[in-house]
Write an enzyme that holds these catalytic residues in place. Structure first.
Site, short mmCIF file in Angstrom:
data_model
loop_
_atom_site.label_atom_id
_atom_site.label_comp_id
_atom_site.label_asym_id
_atom_site.label_seq_id
_atom_site.Cartn_x
_atom_site.Cartn_y
_atom_site.Cartn_z
N ASP A 12 113.03 -47.88 90.83
CA ASP A 12 113.56 -48.79 89.79
C ASP A 12 114.44 -48.05 88.78
O ASP A 12 114.58 -48.49 87.64
CB ASP A 12 112.41 -49.50 89.04
N HIS A 40 117.12 -54.36 94.37
CA HIS A 40 118.01 -54.19 93.23
C HIS A 40 119.07 -55.28 93.24
O HIS A 40 119.27 -55.96 94.24
CB HIS A 40 118.66 -52.80 93.22
N THR A 41 119.70 -55.46 92.11
CA THR A 41 120.68 -56.52 91.93
C THR A 41 122.04 -55.93 91.61
O THR A 41 122.14 -54.99 90.82
CB THR A 41 120.24 -57.46 90.80
N GLY A 421 124.25 -49.96 79.34
CA GLY A 421 123.96 -51.38 79.18
C GLY A 421 123.71 -52.03 80.52
O GLY A 421 123.83 -51.40 81.57
#
EC number: 6.3.4.4
Length: 435
Positions: A12, A40-41, A421
């Site tokens: 992760d 994951h995206t 971010g």
């Protein structure tokens, strides 16, 4: 050219974001281990793509994509994930996706027995806790592979007239061992066999001899990116055993999972979160069971993509990073989610373990010892300002750069990328000196 992206902690870390950033430069993207237990995206042009089993290179229309021999394939999930990507606009994905004929198949009964094994394995752990499996059947599939009773992709798609009979016999023998192992085990074998008879033809266009495939690409000097799954601390040999996955998730898994020699690997990128997280049970020396841990979890939105489980959170552990680097040999690092630390006045970093008053030389293999270590921390000042709009490394706050420099000096590996971010554009590149 072969470059590798590997997780340096317990997974992760945000490997998908780095792969997303790099993938446009590569002709081939390959996965070498794991199955649909990863997650994951990637966001491209406002469209969110969730990846579990398939390589992220599918978002790049110029990249071919390979599931190597070290990957385990749950065929229904393979087609479901592929169809989901197609509905979101990746219409040519089928033409750019390949599966190793040597990859092993995950059957539904593997998933069924995964939970049963979880209960058994909890009794083998040091504290009676569960291992924390995703329940996707990955462990049982690797177990049948190791016991030489597993079924490979080529067993299913073989064109020989007797191939289906051979496949069916192998399947029934494998299922019978499950029944003997777990007693009263009701299962619709005929239904699954009927589905696989259809999959035999559906899967065939994707199947290649991956050793030939990879080495032709290498000989043609194609640019190849290997996308690691999970992370080093979940490695079956080098992770916090038994609280690990069932495959080699480090650099060794790249070599064995794709059939390539070490000498062809040029760069190994280690991805490390600016703090530490872990899903499931197992020792976690820098875990913060307090307001700091809750704050990291909340700001970082720490929930698993595959399981939805809340991730445990703690401070960055450089003892783990040194150990991970020792094994994987990272040539540069990607620090992710640095922005999650924006509001902290002070930021501790784990720099040493003490056991019974003695400092340990390296991350210990003994989980009883690991569970009792006292962590030595170096407390660095925070920067307490928003970094999500920073686009150049030099524009980061001085204390943020000092945080990064401390990591580089301690681990001995340069940081090349910094995540600032959640957006795919929130990644700052830092020039490094390559040897």
């Amino acid at each position: 050219m072969v470059n590798v992206v590997l997780g340096a902690q317990w997974g992760d870390e945000g490997k998908g974001k780095l792969v997303d950033l790099l993938v446009g430069k590569y002709d081939l993207v390959a996965r070498c281990a794991g199955g649909n237990n990863a997650g994951h995206t990637i966001v491209v042009d406002g469209v969110k793509y969730d990846f579990h089993m398939l390589p992220s290179g599918l978002v790049n229309p110029k990249s071919l994509n390979l599931l190597g021999n070290g990957v385990v394939i749950h065929v229904p999930s393979f087609f479901k994930e592929l169809e989901d990507l197609e509905t979101k606009g990746l219409n040519d994905a089928r033409e750019r996706l390949f599966i190793s004929s040597r990859a092993h198949l995950v059957f539904d009964f593997h998933q069924r027995t995964d939970k049963l094994r979880e209960l058994e394995l909890s009794g083998a752990s040091t504290d009676g806790k569960n291992i924390g499996t995703t329940g996707k059947g990955i462990g049982p599939t690797y177990a049948t592979k190791a016991s030489r009773s597993g079924i490979r992709v080529h067993h299913l798609v073989n064109d020989n007239p007797e191939s289906w009979t051979v496949f069916e016999n192998m399947y029934r023998r494998l299922l019978e061992t499950r029944k003997k192992r777990y007693g009263d085990f009701e299962y619709d074998a005929e239904g699954e066999l009927a589905r696989f008879k259809k999959y035999k033809e559906d899967l065939k266009p994707f199947v290649v001899d991956s050793v030939v495939f990879m080495h032709k690409a290498i000989e043609a000097k194609k640019k190849i990116l290997v996308e690691g799954a999970n992370a080093l601390m979940l490695d079956i040999d080098f992770g916090t055993y038994p609280f690990v996955t069932s495959s080699n998730t480090g650099i060794a898994g790249v070599i064995s999972g794709l059939g390539i020699p070490p000498k062809v690997i040029d760069e190994c990128y280690g991805v490390v979160k600016a703090y530490t997280t872990r899903v499931g049970e197992g020792p976690f020396p820098t875990e913060q069971l307090n307001e700091d841990g809750e704050k990291l979890q909340e700001i970082g939105a720490e929930y698993g993509v595959t399981t939805g489980r809340k991730r445990r959170c703690g401070w960055l552990d450089l003892v783990i990073m040194k150990y991970s680097t020792l094994i994987n040999g990272y040539t540069s690092l990607n620090i992710t989610k640095l922005d999650v630390l924006d509001t902290f006045k002070e930021i501790p970093i784990g720099i040493g373990y003490y056991y019974k008053g003695q400092k340990l030389d390296l991350f210990p293999e003994d989980l009883i010892k690991l569970g009792k270590v006292e962590v030595e921390y170096k407390v660095l000042p925070g920067w307490q300002q928003d970094i999500t709009k920073v686009t150049k490394y030099d524009d980061l706050p001085e204390n943020a750069k000092k945080y990064i420099k401390f990591i580089e000096d301690f681990v001995g590996v340069p940081v090349e990328w910094v995540g600032t971010g959640p957006s795919r554009d929130n990644m700052v590149h830092k020039e490094i000196q390559r040897i």
